[in-house]
Design a protein around this motif. Structure first.
Motif, PDB file in Angstrom:
ATOM      1  N   PRO A 131      -4.550   5.325  -9.403  1.00 31.15           N
ATOM      2  CA  PRO A 131      -3.253   5.722  -8.826  1.00 31.15           C
ATOM      3  C   PRO A 131      -3.189   5.529  -7.306  1.00 31.15           C
ATOM      4  O   PRO A 131      -2.096   5.516  -6.735  1.00 31.15           O
ATOM      5  N   MET A 132      -4.342   5.391  -6.659  1.00 35.87           N
ATOM      6  CA  MET A 132      -4.351   5.210  -5.193  1.00 35.87           C
ATOM      7  C   MET A 132      -4.081   3.758  -4.783  1.00 35.87           C
ATOM      8  O   MET A 132      -3.793   3.484  -3.608  1.00 35.87           O
ATOM      9  N   ILE A 133      -4.237   2.825  -5.744  1.00 34.64           N
ATOM     10  CA  ILE A 133      -4.139   1.399  -5.394  1.00 34.64           C
ATOM     11  C   ILE A 133      -2.760   1.086  -4.794  1.00 34.64           C
ATOM     12  O   ILE A 133      -1.722   1.451  -5.344  1.00 34.64           O
ATOM     13  N   GLY A 134      -2.800   0.410  -3.651  1.00 33.46           N
ATOM     14  CA  GLY A 134      -1.553   0.068  -2.954  1.00 33.46           C
ATOM     15  C   GLY A 134      -1.080   1.168  -2.021  1.00 33.46           C
ATOM     16  O   GLY A 134      -0.144   0.977  -1.252  1.00 33.46           O
ATOM     17  N   GLY A 135      -1.753   2.312  -2.063  1.00 39.64           N
ATOM     18  CA  GLY A 135      -1.371   3.436  -1.208  1.00 39.64           C
ATOM     19  C   GLY A 135      -2.139   3.428   0.101  1.00 39.64           C
ATOM     20  O   GLY A 135      -3.050   2.621   0.304  1.00 39.64           O
ATOM     21  N   PRO A 136      -1.810   4.347   0.987  1.00 45.23           N
ATOM     22  CA  PRO A 136      -2.372   4.305   2.340  1.00 45.23           C
ATOM     23  C   PRO A 136      -3.859   4.644   2.432  1.00 45.23           C
ATOM     24  O   PRO A 136      -4.495   4.304   3.422  1.00 45.23           O
ATOM     25  N   TYR A 137      -4.431   5.316   1.416  1.00 45.29           N
ATOM     26  CA  TYR A 137      -5.837   5.725   1.522  1.00 45.29           C
ATOM     27  C   TYR A 137      -6.788   4.838   0.728  1.00 45.29           C
ATOM     28  O   TYR A 137      -7.989   5.054   0.750  1.00 45.29           O
ATOM     29  N   ALA A 138      -6.245   3.854   0.019  1.00 44.66           N
ATOM     30  CA  ALA A 138      -7.105   2.955  -0.756  1.00 44.66           C
ATOM     31  C   ALA A 138      -7.647   1.857   0.141  1.00 44.66           C
ATOM     32  O   ALA A 138      -6.952   1.381   1.034  1.00 44.66           O
ATOM     33  N   TYR A 139      -8.898   1.494  -0.082  1.00 51.05           N
ATOM     34  CA  TYR A 139      -9.414   0.283   0.557  1.00 51.05           C
ATOM     35  C   TYR A 139     -10.513  -0.311  -0.294  1.00 51.05           C
ATOM     36  O   TYR A 139     -11.028   0.323  -1.218  1.00 51.05           O
ATOM     37  N   VAL A 140     -10.839  -1.573   0.024  1.00 48.89           N
ATOM     38  CA  VAL A 140     -11.849  -2.298  -0.744  1.00 48.89           C
ATOM     39  C   VAL A 140     -12.843  -2.918   0.232  1.00 48.89           C
ATOM     40  O   VAL A 140     -12.452  -3.505   1.238  1.00 48.89           O
TER      41      VAL A 140
END
Ligand code: FVH
Length: 300
Positions: free
Chosen positions: A137-146
């Motif tokens: 659910p975090m994907i594309g949101g401000p706290y997601a990173y890879v």
């Protein structure tokens, strides 16, 4: 998963490009959805074909085979259960990957990432490995990173598209580095989960609802996390002497944990393991050092 202190800065949206996503589990579906949301032309493949349905309803193009999906786009994202599955899919593709950029966001070991990279290069493809620091659910949101590593030119070329998932952190051209960072951060998370689970088990054994512990536990752990940077400095410098909390005093206290958990019929394996590390450190003459010394007890 804990959120980083600062949200990733939004990246400008690139023009629509063709991307293929192989693997539509919980995470692969979120990744493909983010790419669709960013306006890209997304081809999707999944071993169980029915899972392409919801994404097809949103405009994705379902492929019948991995080869069809790889033929549809220069940029190919993989997100499968493990890297054995990725290698299986690669083996069905063979020379079909030539000229493609393979971005593998499957959780795996650094060694697997290096082997998959070598396989891709042998077959004329560019390989980028990745470790996703987010739940779906975090994907594309401000706290997601890879975390990414591997072919830097390929990463730089496709970075604007990969930014649909969240922040992009390139860790180096050694393909194993993203996995190292991924596993290191997840290690911290698992340590936290195990500690929290033990804390809940203890209060429950006393008839106290876990919910009553949630706020003080979060507050306490947040305060303790403030010491991570200082511990890192100690590990890097090898200077562990402390005026805060010595290994000796922690060694003495640990017997109270073991006794309390054992008296309630709870498992003490977690504390037994910690006791072993503390005992070895003290035996080696490090009793006056702080807990950062434990990193040395893990190194064989
Ligand atoms: N979900 C999460 O919170 C975490 C967050 C951080 C990154 N992880 C890693 O992401 C990988 C995929 O995780 P997932 O949550 O999407 O996993 P599933 O929902 O179980 O989907 C697994 C997909 O893999 C396909 N698959 C498995 N084996 C094979 C194979 N031999 N050949 C082809 N595909 C295979 C599976 O297909 P199907 O069962 O639907 O046919 C799913 O598409 C993972 O590395 C996490 O550690 C997620």
């Amino acid at each position: 998963m804990p959120a980083p202190a600062t949200p990733a800065a939004p990246s400008p949206s690139p023009a629509s490009v063709s991307v293929s996503v192989l693997g539509l589990g919980l995470m692969g579906t979120a990744l493909a959805g983010a790419l669709l949301g960013a306006g890209h032309r997304v081809t999707v493949w999944n071993r169980t074909h029915a899972r392409t349905g919801p994404l097809a309803a949103r405009g994705a193009l379902p492929a019948t085979t991995p080869a069809d999906a790889v033929a549809a786009a220069e940029l190919v994202i993989l997100c499968l259960t493990d890297n054995t599955a990725v290698q299986d899919v690669f083996d069905t593709l063979g020379a079909g990957v030539a000229g493609r950029t393979l971005v593998n966001l499957t959780n795996g070991t650094p060694e697997q990432a290096r082997e998959l990279s070598a396989w891709a290069v042998r077959h004329g493809a560019r390989y980028v490995d990745g470790g996703i620091m987010a739940v779906p659910p975090m994907i594309g949101g401000p706290y997601a990173y890879v975390f990414y590593s591997g072919d830097e030119e390929a990463f730089t070329t496709h970075r604007p598209v990969l930014a649909a998932f969240g922040g992009t952190r390139f860790t180096g051209t050694d393909p194993g580095l993203a996995a190292v960072h991924d596993l290191a951060l997840l290690t911290g998370m698992y340590g936290m989960v195990v500690g929290v689970s033990h804390a809940f088990a203890l209060v429950r054994a006393e008839g106290i609802p876990a919910g009553e512990l949630a706020a003080p536990l979060s507050e306490w752990m947040g305060a303790m996390l403030q010491g991570v940077a200082e511990d890192a400095r100690a590990v890097d410098s090898g200077e562990h002497l402390t005026d805060v909390s010595s290994l000796l005093v922690n060694q003495a206290a640990l017997a109270n944990f073991t006794a309390t958990y054992r008296a309630r019929g709870l498992d003490t394996g977690f504390f037994d393991h910690l006791q072993g590390m503390l005992d070895r450190a003290v035996d080696q003459g490090h009793g006056a050092d702080g807990l950062s010394r434990l990193a040395d007890m893990i190194a064989k």
